[in-house]
Design an enzyme around this catalytic site. Structure first.
Site, mmCIF file in Angstrom:
data_model
loop_
_atom_site.group_PDB
_atom_site.id
_atom_site.type_symbol
_atom_site.label_atom_id
_atom_site.label_comp_id
_atom_site.label_asym_id
_atom_site.label_seq_id
_atom_site.Cartn_x
_atom_site.Cartn_y
_atom_site.Cartn_z
ATOM 1 C CB THR A 1 2.002 7.703 -1.361
ATOM 2 O OG1 THR A 1 1.580 8.595 -0.334
ATOM 3 C CG2 THR A 1 3.480 7.467 -1.234
ATOM 4 C CB THR B 1 3.600 11.199 -0.863
ATOM 5 O OG1 THR B 1 2.192 11.338 -0.736
ATOM 6 C CG2 THR B 1 4.255 11.763 0.383
ATOM 7 N NE ARG C 1 0.817 13.940 7.556
ATOM 8 C CZ ARG C 1 0.825 13.009 6.612
ATOM 9 N NH1 ARG C 1 1.302 13.283 5.408
ATOM 10 N NH2 ARG C 1 0.360 11.802 6.859
ATOM 11 C CB SER D 1 -1.665 11.078 -4.562
ATOM 12 O OG SER D 1 -0.997 10.242 -5.474
ATOM 13 C CB THR E 1 0.596 4.061 -0.625
ATOM 14 O OG1 THR E 1 -0.200 2.875 -0.767
ATOM 15 C CG2 THR E 1 1.697 4.053 -1.663
ATOM 16 N N GLY E 2 -0.684 5.210 1.962
ATOM 17 C CA GLY E 2 -1.831 5.247 2.879
ATOM 18 C C GLY E 2 -1.545 6.122 4.080
#
Ligand code: GLY
Length: 348
Positions: free
Chosen positions: A200, A218, A228, A88, A251-252
């Site tokens: 991340t 990340t 992106r 990640s 994170t997420g």
């Protein structure tokens, strides 16, 4: 009155928001003592996402040696960036839909009020360090894409293939499993490849002098559309530091965080007096309120994951997630995993 403050009077002044007036013998007027709004940490504290146990231990160890808070935090997350098994972050991170690893990172240094960030950076294993170079050596805050890479190369960073055997294998399997009738043959069919992992690492630190820094790095959403950029390099979303208050990061699902400027919002919650945990929970509630219906299930609960981690100037720490999870903490003595606060139970 002697002109000296007793320990109790001193502590009262230090923890209150109002200025204490000290009468000095022989003087006919009072001198305003400075107001102290927020207690200061007396220990070194680091908080990170669950994959950051080694990061918080490293940051704690370095702060104990007197290393600057930003350097300590970055040395911590670098362990993950350089670890080929963390898919990640950094080297070995999962690539975009074209099979190219594009990395995002940002950092803030509380004492100097500076920030740096890179987005969609290719070929450099440690984007957090490149972000620190943007912070240190430029009048800018964010560099992206080819410009970010050229900037890194100019400082001697090496261009390398960031794909590992493992990440390439996952990407090839994902590519071959996108459609029933695609043109890929002789590859393992595996529906498990269709969900899109996000990962991340965020690390926020405060030292025993009350100085604060934060960093987030990340490889972003796996299989993303090339170009992106997520929340991690966005100052105020991926991470944020205010040296008078604290730091927070995330994170997420980055898009959901960007919608509320979540790291900034969490620090602002702490400024209003919320604990790090309560500030992170309040931010998550804002995320839910700001989510379009397609991102919520029939109960109105998010179908995505998002987490916030925070530390205050006083050395308090906490984290909140949408569903129960764990985060990493160095509490001044040792590094451990702790349970996050959360909004919703996991489905049975
Ligand atoms: N939070 C990482 C990302 O969305 O890219």
């Amino acid at each position: 009155m002697t002109g000296k403050l007793s320990r109790r009077e001193f502590l009262g002044a230090a923890s209150g928001a109002t200025a204490a007036a000290v009468m000095v013998p022989g003087m006919s007027h009072s001198i305003e003592a400075p107001a102290v709004h927020i207690r200061q940490s007396s220990k070194n504290v680091a908080v990170a996402s669950g994959n950051g146990l080694r990061a918080v231990a490293k940051a704690g160890e370095l702060m104990a040696q007197g290393v600057d808070t930003l350097d300590a935090a970055i040395e911590g997350v670098k362990i993950q960036e350089l670890d080929p098994n963390d898919m990640s972050v950094g080297y070995g991170g999962l690539p975009n839909e074209h099979g190219v690893v594009q990395l995002d990172a940002s950092c803030m240094h509380g004492p100097t009020k500076r920030a740096g960030a890179v987005g969609a950076l290719e070929g450099i294993k440690t984007p957090s360090v490149v972000a620190k170079y943007v912070l240190l050596y430029t009048n800018h805050i964010m560099l992206v894409g080819e410009g970010a890479k050229k900037f890194a190369l100019s400082y001697g960073f090496k261009e390398e293939d960031l794909m590992t055997e493992q990440s390439r294998e996952r990407w090839l399997r994902w590519r071959a499993n996108r459609g029933e009738r695609d043109d890929w043959i002789n590859v393992e069919r595996d529906e498990q490849m269709v969900p899109r992992p996000t990962g991340t690492i965020n690390c926020n630190v405060v030292n025993s002098s009350g100085d604060i820094s934060s960093v987030t790095t990340t490889s972003g959403l796996a299989w993303k559309i090339p170009g992106r950029v997520g929340d991690s390099p966005i100052i105020g979303a991926g991470q944020y530091t205010d040296n008078d208050v604290g730091a927070a990061g995330s994170t997420g699902r980055g898009e959901s965080n960007i919608m509320v400027c979540g790291a900034f919002l969490t620090v602002e919650g702490m400024r209003r007096g919320l604990s790090p945990t309560d500030a992170a929970l309040e931010t998550l509630r804002r995320v839910v309120a700001a989510s379009e219906p397609r991102l919520l299930d029939e109960r109105g609960q998010p179908t995505f994951g998002l987490s916030f981690y925070a530390v205050s100037k006083a050395g308090e720490f906490g984290a909140a997630t949408i569903r129960p999870s764990r985060y990493a903490v160095f509490d001044g003595v040792e590094a451990s995993h702790q349970d996050t606060a959360y909004l919703y139970e996991r489905d049975a």
